[in-house]
Design a protein around this motif. Sequence first.
Motif, PDB file in Angstrom:
ATOM      1  N   ASN A 173       0.841  -1.188   0.000  1.00  0.00           N
ATOM      2  CA  ASN A 173       0.000   0.000   0.000  1.00  0.00           C
ATOM      3  C   ASN A 173       0.876   1.239   0.000  1.00  0.00           C
ATOM      4  O   ASN A 173       1.891   1.304   0.715  1.00  0.00           O
ATOM      5  CB  ASN A 173      -0.922   0.010   1.214  1.00  0.00           C
ATOM      6  N   THR A 175       0.526   5.429   0.437  1.00  0.00           N
ATOM      7  CA  THR A 175      -0.352   6.538   0.840  1.00  0.00           C
ATOM      8  C   THR A 175       0.191   7.822   0.255  1.00  0.00           C
ATOM      9  O   THR A 175       1.332   8.227   0.539  1.00  0.00           O
ATOM     10  CB  THR A 175      -0.431   6.631   2.363  1.00  0.00           C
ATOM     11  N   THR A 180      -4.919   6.046  -0.008  1.00  0.00           N
ATOM     12  CA  THR A 180      -4.128   4.819  -0.023  1.00  0.00           C
ATOM     13  C   THR A 180      -4.355   4.062  -1.330  1.00  0.00           C
ATOM     14  O   THR A 180      -5.503   3.748  -1.687  1.00  0.00           O
ATOM     15  CB  THR A 180      -4.492   3.924   1.168  1.00  0.00           C
TER      16      THR A 180
END
Length: 591
Positions: A173, A175, A180
């Motif tokens: 992931n 951000t 995200t």
Amino acid sequence: MSSQPVQGLPLLPGSSFRDPTKTAFHRSQTLGYKNGFAFKRLPTVGIGGNRLYVNQLSQAELDELSNKRPTLTYGQPKQAPPADFIPAHVAFDKKVLKFDGYFQEDVPISTEEHFRIRQVGIYYYLEDDSMSVMEPIVENSGIPQGKLIKRQRLPKNDRGDHYHWKDLNRGINVTIYGKTFRIVDCDAFTEVLRFYAMWDDTENMFGENRHFIIHYYLADDTVEVREVHERNDGRDPFPVLIRRQHLPKKMVEKKGTFPTCVLEISDQEVLEWFTAKDFAVGQSTTLLGRSFFIYDCDEFTRQFYRDKFGITHFQPVDVRKPPPEEIKQIIPPYNGYGFLDDSLQNCFSLIPQAPRKNVIKMLENDHKVLRYAVMMESPNPEDSKRRFVLSYWLATDMISIYEPPVRNSGIIGGKYLGKTRVPKPGSSTDDPVYYQPADFTVGSMVEVFGHRFIIVDVDLYVLNYMESNLESFPAAVVQSMRDHFAPHQAAREAVQRLASSETNTQELDALAEQMQEHMRRHNYLPDSNMQAAFLQQDKDGSGLLNKEEFFALCDRFKVPVDDPLFQKLISLCFHGENQLRYPIFLRAFQC
């Protein structure tokens, strides 16, 4: 006043003075832009715009010194100067890493959905470490799409760090500005070494050779092993054998109490991890206890090893299994039961299939039969007097032999040989050669399963068939048939002249056709000398013979005068009480 210290005085409080009129104390810029590209430049002034009094070389002088090799008179030559400096904006121009990902968007105002999944493409530009996020435009989606984040260096954390290509990977992931993004894939350019390997597990029970693809990711030195599945290989469709991870090459000596089954391996337990130099074409590599033989790699991997390690030998190894040795099927000897083709089918399959037939040939030659008069060659005088009719069926290439019954001969006539294919002398069961119509001529011998027959006469239909199919018969065979029928041509013409003078009735023509069909059905082959014998007996050429002469000739040529059809034909030939018109009788024997 100048802020510079007085010449010759030490830099002590009271020996330097500040210029109260100077307000600019910024650092001079060393980054500039030219033709749209950023480049570095050397500063000429210091903080506050003061000139730097240093012995500084120009860029041209620095380039000349870096490329000049000094000439030495004595001593060992020094190391060659480094390669030309290539700035990042030139080396990585138009080189972009592309990652596929998605993000989840909440939908608070809808009762039908609570969130949406939106696909994006994350682009990393190697020339200046900038990034952009693009969403593919879907027509009539009702959502503003396109460029979500314009190209820029994206902040990674609150400390001022920016995202680097080492921070991007599949399955993580990212951000960006509070949103995200989940990275799921990347393009082929996003630097991966690909090796083609094989795991040979044939030493174990039920083991086999299985093909795999080894991926080595240059971004973080991780390794992934994926299995190559084939259609109908009987394996579950799970392509990943070893998930992407750092693989240990050498580990420290484990203690007996170390719980390896529940704890992950860390740097404290590993002495050396796998790197790119540990993979090579033509060598085996052990990954987590499995030995993989690398037999090939892709073109990008070859180029990487040429540039990085100077390795140029990438000869692929042929790991294909050699074709199995062809085992010649041994056909057992023919046991004599049934046809050879039918018996041979028992050797090819558990459930025998009927041999394939030439249907076109069977349809074209249906009811076409070539008939020959043969005599048996035998030392027994009684067998040498026996006469047979050999029939060749053109539809199936089979031969049948029939012996016409002879009254008071002591031999029961009838079927002597049923329909079957007769091999020629000298042929074997492995490569049989059967009799063909071209093998039958007057005077030739036919050997049928150990019995010899000599052809003494043929049906006129045989000559007519040869004349219409000259390409299927040798010229010598056709000419021999023509020579055989030449002496009887005059007799046939004379009989036809005598028959034409008689009254031709419709009943006589129908009876003649019926007689010919009756004789073919009962395998009666008239002698070709019959017409000449009747003409020779007719001294005056009147076409009449008395009863004694007529029936003597019928008995000579084995004519079944007791047959009802023959009796009916003879009754139409009577001319008075003691004479018969033999041309009418001979019409039934003309094909």
